[in-house]
Design a protein around this motif. Sequence first.
Motif: not given
Length: 75
Positions: A16-17, A19, A26, A31-32, A46, A49-53
Amino acid sequence: MDIEDQFSLDHLLFKERVCRTCGEKKDLLTDFYLTRKNKRPLPSAYSYECKDCTIKRVMESRKHKPGAPEVYPDW
């Protein structure tokens, strides 16, 4: 045949990382975005910053043309 070649992603499965943008913890694989392609992707390959951000940042920084649809492109 080497067992290590069969299980090259073992060190990433439960990783897990956090963001850097939103601060949420996440899952690394789902998610990355993968930024560097190697035979054996390391956690450092990776993004931080997560995909959503990332999607939110791209949508906010995009120049808006009059009459253009306000949707994220499906690459």
